[in-house]
Design an enzyme around this catalytic site. Structure first.
Site, PDB file in Angstrom:
ATOM      1  N   LYS A   1       0.838  -1.205   0.000  1.00 47.53           N
ATOM      2  CA  LYS A   1       0.000   0.000   0.000  1.00 47.53           C
ATOM      3  C   LYS A   1       0.872   1.254   0.000  1.00 47.53           C
ATOM      4  CE  LYS A   1      -0.624  -0.675   4.942  1.00 47.53           C
ATOM      5  NZ  LYS A   1      -1.272  -0.116   6.085  1.00 47.53           N
TER       6      LYS A   1
ATOM      7  N   ARG B   1     -10.841  -0.811  14.408  1.00 49.59           N
ATOM      8  CA  ARG B   1     -10.556   0.033  13.250  1.00 49.59           C
ATOM      9  C   ARG B   1     -11.404  -0.500  12.103  1.00 49.59           C
ATOM     10  NH1 ARG B   1      -4.496   0.812  10.693  1.00 49.59           N
ATOM     11  NH2 ARG B   1      -4.861  -1.351  10.129  1.00 49.59           N
TER      12      ARG B   1
ATOM     13  N   TYR C   1      14.990  29.561  10.853  1.00 49.26           N
ATOM     14  CA  TYR C   1      13.805  30.180  11.449  1.00 49.26           C
ATOM     15  C   TYR C   1      13.852  30.037  12.964  1.00 49.26           C
ATOM     16  CZ  TYR C   1      11.612  30.167   6.825  1.00 49.26           C
ATOM     17  OH  TYR C   1      11.315  30.366   5.508  1.00 49.26           O
TER      18      TYR C   1
ATOM     19  N   MET D   1      11.213  24.030   4.650  1.00 52.36           N
ATOM     20  CA  MET D   1      10.500  23.264   3.625  1.00 52.36           C
ATOM     21  C   MET D   1      11.452  22.583   2.631  1.00 52.36           C
ATOM     22  SD  MET D   1       7.654  24.463   0.851  1.00 52.36           S
ATOM     23  CE  MET D   1       6.478  25.065   2.029  1.00 52.36           C
TER      24      MET D   1
HETATM   25  C1  LIG Z   1      -4.199  -4.867   7.790  1.00 53.62           C
HETATM   26  C2  LIG Z   1      -2.731  -4.734   7.661  1.00 53.62           C
HETATM   27  N1  LIG Z   1      -1.984  -5.835   7.499  1.00 53.62           N
HETATM   28  C3  LIG Z   1      -0.638  -5.768   7.389  1.00 53.62           C
HETATM   29  C4  LIG Z   1       0.029  -4.547   7.446  1.00 53.62           C
HETATM   30  C5  LIG Z   1       1.527  -4.511   7.350  1.00 53.62           C
HETATM   31  O1  LIG Z   1       2.042  -4.082   8.592  1.00 53.62           O
HETATM   32  P1  LIG Z   1       3.602  -3.872   8.826  1.00 53.62           P
HETATM   33  O2  LIG Z   1       4.012  -2.793   7.896  1.00 53.62           O
HETATM   34  O3  LIG Z   1       3.691  -3.460  10.249  1.00 53.62           O
HETATM   35  O4  LIG Z   1       4.273  -5.152   8.539  1.00 53.62           O
HETATM   36  C6  LIG Z   1      -0.719  -3.386   7.609  1.00 53.62           C
HETATM   37  C7  LIG Z   1      -0.043  -2.084   7.667  1.00 53.62           C
HETATM   38  O5  LIG Z   1      -0.267  -1.242   8.457  1.00 53.62           O
HETATM   39  C8  LIG Z   1      -2.129  -3.472   7.721  1.00 53.62           C
HETATM   40  O6  LIG Z   1      -2.886  -2.383   7.886  1.00 53.62           O
END
Ligand SMILES: Cc1ncc(COP(=O)(O)O)c(C=O)c1O
Length: 389
Positions: free
Chosen positions: A49, A148, A270, A328
């Protein structure tokens, strides 16, 4: 072609970029192999992701595929569609689920497997998740303590009963997510495992998945049928407070654009942090817009909202502290200890990588490696090494 017409995946060319990012695909492959061996007898998927945690979904996906990884998780449907373009044969799960009826089409077209997280997801997929007469595969997320995403235990039980009668869904995977796996002694882990085992038993035809990177190091019953590492693939430490068994994959470096000398009593950046000694300053051309968070700012900075202790970079074999506030586009480093004429314009300072562990920088900034990686942005020149992608 004029440069402004040439927009490339690898960002601006090296001579025009404020910093460079090197992604070591061979290290990524070795990290996958280590996690796969620790996951056995479970299979090992990969979490890609957020553009593979900022590293670039295409090269990361192709490298892992070449290592034998066949199952992938992304967060959002459009990430799944991008991954499908890179890997036509992969099994792709989408963690966020369906959002709305209209999204069912992209799941069908890109052959994505939704992770159903709620009653709304279940209803949409029961109505739209069909291939002619056959229900398309899905995964079901059961909540075991994160609050969640995921079905409650009651809803999961009801679903198991309903589906035994209707077969309206084909859940190929039952999954949940650990809240405290990076703290192996936390009692939450065993509680979640117990709840998960009870719920996954309701779906005997489905595979099970509970472990993120840290969960893999809990081992044993936690492993289930499929593990889902993310951060450890990319070199982050899976377990807090323990030696990191993973190799650094990303090296982020910033370019020195000026070397200045300032006297004790003068101020920097700054907020005008006062200098307590004569100082050699390396002015570098990346800042918080490049994901080098403002909270990495050096100690002694007035008015900063400090959460960490100030980060360090690495150059010519030594660590050098951030000086004053990170801005920045620019960050200052105190290179006085290296002596005069050691650091020169055009040199690079490692922000994190093999010499400057990413978790240490993240801690200094009051954040986590996940956030440093996913905020890297598009202004670095990117180079992929150690792989054929
Ligand atoms: C549902 C789920 N599975 C697996 C992972 C992978 O987690 P990690 O990056 O801690 O290995 C995530 C990431 O946050 C997640 O949201």
């Amino acid at each position: 072609m004029p440069y402004h017409l040439h927009i490339s995946e690898s960002g601006p060319p090296p001579h025009l970029a404020g910093g460079r990012l090197t992604v070591d695909l061979a290290a990524l492959a070795r990290n996958y192999r280590l996690l796969a061996s620790r996951s056995k007898p479970a299979q090992t998927a990969a979490v890609l992701k957020a553009d593979a945690y900022g590293l670039g979904i295409g090269p990361v996906a192709r490298t892992l595929w070449a290592e034998g990884c066949r199952r992938f998780f992304v967060a959002l449907p459009h990430e799944g569609a991008r991954l499908r373009a890179a890997l036509p044969e992969a099994e792709i799960f989408v963690l966020a689920g369906l959002f709305a009826v209209e999204t069912a089409a992209i799941y069908r077209e890109a052959r994505l497997i939704p992770v159903l997280n709620s009653q709304s997801d279940l209803s949409i997929w029961e109505a739209h998740g069909w291939d002619g007469e056959r229900p398309r595969p899905c995964a079901v997320h059961v909540d075991t303590g994160m609050n969640r995403l995921g079905l409650t235990a009651e809803r999961a039980r009801a679903l198991a009963e309903e589906n035994a009668l209707t077969s309206a869904l084909t859940p190929v995977l039952i999954m949940s997510h650990l809240a405290c796996a990076d703290m192996p002694d936390h009692p939450m882990n065993r509680g979640q495992l117990k709840s998960f085992q009870d719920l996954r038993a309701l779906f005997p035809q489905s595979e099970s998945s509970l472990c993120n990177s840290a969960g893999i190091f809990l081992g044993g019953d936690y492993l289930g049928d499929l593990t889902r590492p993310g951060i450890a693939l990319y070199g982050g430490a899976p377990v807090s407070g323990r030696a990191n068994p993973m190799e650094a994959v990303v090296t982020a470096e910033t370019r020195v654009v000026q070397v200045r000398r300032a006297r004790a009593g003068e101020t920097v950046s700054y907020g005008a942090a006062p200098l307590t000694r004569d100082t050699i300053i390396a002015v570098c051309s990346t800042g918080y817009a490049d994901g080098y968070h403002r909270s990495t700012s050096g100690a002694g900075v007035p008015l900063r909202q400090a959460v960490g202790k100030g980060a360090e970079g690495f150059i010519h074999g030594r660590r050098v502290p951030v000086l004053g506030r990170v801005t920045m586009d620019l960050t200052l480093f105190d290179v006085t200890e290296l002596g005069p004429d050691t650091v020169a314009v055009g040199d690079h300072i490692e922000l994190f990588g093999p010499n400057m562990p990413i978790d240490e920088v993240a801690e200094a900034a009051g954040t986590v490696a996940y956030e440093l990686l996913t905020s890297l942005g598009r202004r670095y020149h990117r180079e992929y090494v150690g792989g054929d992608v």
